[in-house]
Scaffold this active site. Structure first.
Site, PDB file in Angstrom:
ATOM      1  N   ALA A  33      -5.386  26.585   2.275  1.00  0.00           N
ATOM      2  CA  ALA A  33      -5.018  25.440   1.448  1.00  0.00           C
ATOM      3  C   ALA A  33      -6.117  24.401   1.442  1.00  0.00           C
ATOM      4  CB  ALA A  33      -3.729  24.811   1.959  1.00  0.00           C
ATOM      5  N   ASN A  34      -6.094  23.545   0.447  1.00  0.00           N
ATOM      6  CA  ASN A  34      -6.945  22.359   0.432  1.00  0.00           C
ATOM      7  C   ASN A  34      -6.148  21.194   1.012  1.00  0.00           C
ATOM      8  OD1 ASN A  34      -8.737  23.899  -1.020  1.00  0.00           O
ATOM      9  ND2 ASN A  34      -8.956  22.440  -2.677  1.00  0.00           N
ATOM     10  N   ARG A  35      -6.842  20.178   1.431  1.00  0.00           N
ATOM     11  CA  ARG A  35      -6.198  18.943   1.847  1.00  0.00           C
ATOM     12  C   ARG A  35      -5.765  18.175   0.612  1.00  0.00           C
ATOM     13  NH1 ARG A  35      -7.150  17.610   7.151  1.00  0.00           N
ATOM     14  NH2 ARG A  35      -9.137  18.510   7.701  1.00  0.00           N
ATOM     15  N   SER A  36      -4.484  17.945   0.447  1.00  0.00           N
ATOM     16  CA  SER A  36      -4.015  17.120  -0.669  1.00  0.00           C
ATOM     17  C   SER A  36      -2.604  16.641  -0.384  1.00  0.00           C
ATOM     18  CB  SER A  36      -4.015  17.945  -1.964  1.00  0.00           C
ATOM     19  OG  SER A  36      -3.371  17.220  -2.997  1.00  0.00           O
TER      20      SER A  36
END
Ligand code: CTP
Ligand code: CA
Length: 228
Positions: A33-36
């Site tokens: 995942a990306n950080r968001s």
């Protein structure tokens, strides 16, 4: 009191927004995942609703509640997000705020991957995810009139974002510096540059809610200019 969709600067418009990260499974318990946090995308949805738009929010997994008044579609992966975006069309405006994972595991394991005990590391083969913004921006028919992308960068912010606007076929790109020292990721404030075909507009630092309201005001102004 008037129904929200019958008044406001975006009355009668359908605004489609992606928000949050995507989660790409590695096995049943692990993901890429990306950080968001989804804070900026969800704030844009709320601002569009306040302006009278019909809003579809396609959101990856976030800890935020769905904004009141939006049709929210919850997804996990980039492929699911693309499908949900396609299903929500047609839209007048599409704003791609999600931090989509660029890669997914080529073949996610059905069972939890176990440590072997001898220090051997699993090999993780990755494949590139579809580019949702680019796919929609290049639609031959039914392309939203205005496509806004985001560009989260850690260096050369305006140069990289200007190139991204062109390469992806977006009309506008909202660029921000997400280097750790800025506190933008996960935080409540943001400092962005709006990149259009005519140039760069650098906005002062403000809350993500104010960024959302300023962006929606710019979009409303554009649509009203076009209608005139
Ligand atoms: N985006 C998308 N689908 C993807 C990747 C990105 O829709 N698979 C959208 C994002 O929502 C954002 C814009 O494209 O609006 C830019 O995302 P970004 O990750 O900054 O750009 P990339 O083209 O993936 O380039 P990079 O190598 O810098 O990650
Ligand atoms: Ca990316």
């Amino acid at each position: 009191r008037l129904h929200p969709s019958s008044s406001g600067s975006l009355a009668g418009r359908h605004v489609l927004i992606t928000s949050g990260p995507t989660h790409e499974p590695i096995d049943p318990v692990r993901y890429i995942a990306n950080r968001s946090s989804g804070k900026q995308g969800h704030a844009i949805a709320a601002a569009a609703i306040a302006a009278g738009a019909r809003v579809t929010l396609v959101s990856g997994p976030v800890a935020l509640g769905a904004p009141a008044g939006a049709t929210t579609v919850q997804v996990q992966t980039a492929e699911e997000m693309l499908n949900a975006v396609r299903a929500a069309l047609p839209a007048d405006v599409a704003i791609f705020c999600a931090a989509v994972a660029d890669w997914r595991a080529a073949s996610p394991a059905d069972e939890k991957i176990k440590k072997t005990g001898d220090g051997e590391k699993p090999q993780l083969e990755l494949v590139e995810n579809p580019d949702i913004l680019k796919t929609i921006a290049h639609m031959k028919t039914g392309r939203p009139n205005l496509i806004v992308g985001f560009a989260a960068e850690t260096e050369n912010v305006i140069a990289f974002a200007t190139r991204k606007r062109r390469n992806k076929g977006a009309d506008w790109t909202v660029a921000n510096d997400v280097s750790t020292h800025t506190g933008v990721m996960g935080g409540d404030r943001n400092r962005v540059h709006l990149i259009t075909e005519t140039g760069v507009d650098s906005w002062p630092e403000m809350s993500k809610r104010e960024v959302a309201e300023t962006l929606i005001a710019r979009i409303s102004a554009l649509l009203h200019d076009k209608a005139r």
